[in-house]
Design an enzyme around this catalytic site. Sequence first.
Site, mmCIF file in Angstrom:
data_model
loop_
_atom_site.group_PDB
_atom_site.id
_atom_site.type_symbol
_atom_site.label_atom_id
_atom_site.label_comp_id
_atom_site.label_asym_id
_atom_site.label_seq_id
_atom_site.Cartn_x
_atom_site.Cartn_y
_atom_site.Cartn_z
ATOM 1 N N GLU A 133 0.829 -1.209 0.000
ATOM 2 C CA GLU A 133 0.000 0.000 0.000
ATOM 3 C C GLU A 133 0.863 1.258 0.000
ATOM 4 O O GLU A 133 0.536 2.247 -0.671
ATOM 5 C CB GLU A 133 -0.918 -0.014 1.218
ATOM 6 C CG GLU A 133 -1.899 -1.179 1.221
ATOM 7 C CD GLU A 133 -3.133 -0.890 2.043
ATOM 8 O OE1 GLU A 133 -4.077 -0.300 1.495
ATOM 9 O OE2 GLU A 133 -3.122 -1.239 3.244
ATOM 10 N N GLU A 153 -4.249 -8.602 2.928
ATOM 11 C CA GLU A 153 -5.161 -8.283 4.033
ATOM 12 C C GLU A 153 -6.373 -9.210 4.124
ATOM 13 O O GLU A 153 -6.778 -9.604 5.217
ATOM 14 C CB GLU A 153 -5.630 -6.829 3.926
ATOM 15 C CG GLU A 153 -4.598 -5.793 4.396
ATOM 16 C CD GLU A 153 -3.574 -5.450 3.334
ATOM 17 O OE1 GLU A 153 -2.795 -4.512 3.551
ATOM 18 O OE2 GLU A 153 -3.536 -6.130 2.277
#
Length: 283
Positions: A133, A153
């Site tokens: 990210e 995630e």
Amino acid sequence: RKKSLTKADTASPHLLVEKRDGVTTITLNRPQKRNAFSPEMLVRLCDAWTDIRHDAQTRVVLLTGAGDKAFSSGGDMGTTIPLMMRTRQPQGEWEERFSADRKQLGAAILREAEFFKPIVAAINGHAHAGGAEFLLSADIRIMSSEATIALTEVRRGLIAAGGSLARLTRQIPWAHAMELALGGEPISAEHALAIGLVNRVVAPSQVLETARAFAQNISLGAPIALMKSKEAMVRGSGRPLEEAFAIETQCTKDNARSDDAKEGPRAFMEKRAPVFTGRMPEA
């Protein structure tokens, strides 16, 4: 009120910052923990971005990780994630500072931040979860041929809410974005290059050198022109063309007021290298 840090706190910092010749190098410095985001690293990152934003000498940021195993594996599952989920009580100075404002996680990886100085990422190793990210906030990405990128995630019962779900479809095609966000599997450097997620793939030993060359080349540009160019593209992304043109026009006007906008053409006519200062005339 912030407490003063002890000698033990600063003995082995989790983040290194070096400024030289217009390029500020930020190194995630926990190689033994795959450069996972600790509370200390995140707090230091927030401080670093604040400093760099106001530092007239910094034209470009070079972002990398220590060692050759990982750029970053994301949030530390033993400290940062439990603190975010409020399942752990803060222990020690850094955890207390982080817990006092959990929004520092997003600020540290430039989620929702209007940071318009160019960022070059040297992806020295695997970039997973929050590490992946963080890369999406970078403008130029140089990747090791041995590295992989993954948004893991969903495999942990979480979602990639560090900016990825907003940024991915603006940066790469829909199907590839969905593969990353939903699949949870690492993609190779070659695949990342093929879908336009990174700019170059090079041998591990050449990652930092190649990224630094990009950063140094960018640093030759006028500081305000660099920031206003990035601002126009970031703010205009995803907007109707008319709105994007309006943003571009305003950024052009802002830059035109700078001393550098006069120095550049003058230097060209005088057949000399321009001397850019990043100064704006006083109102």
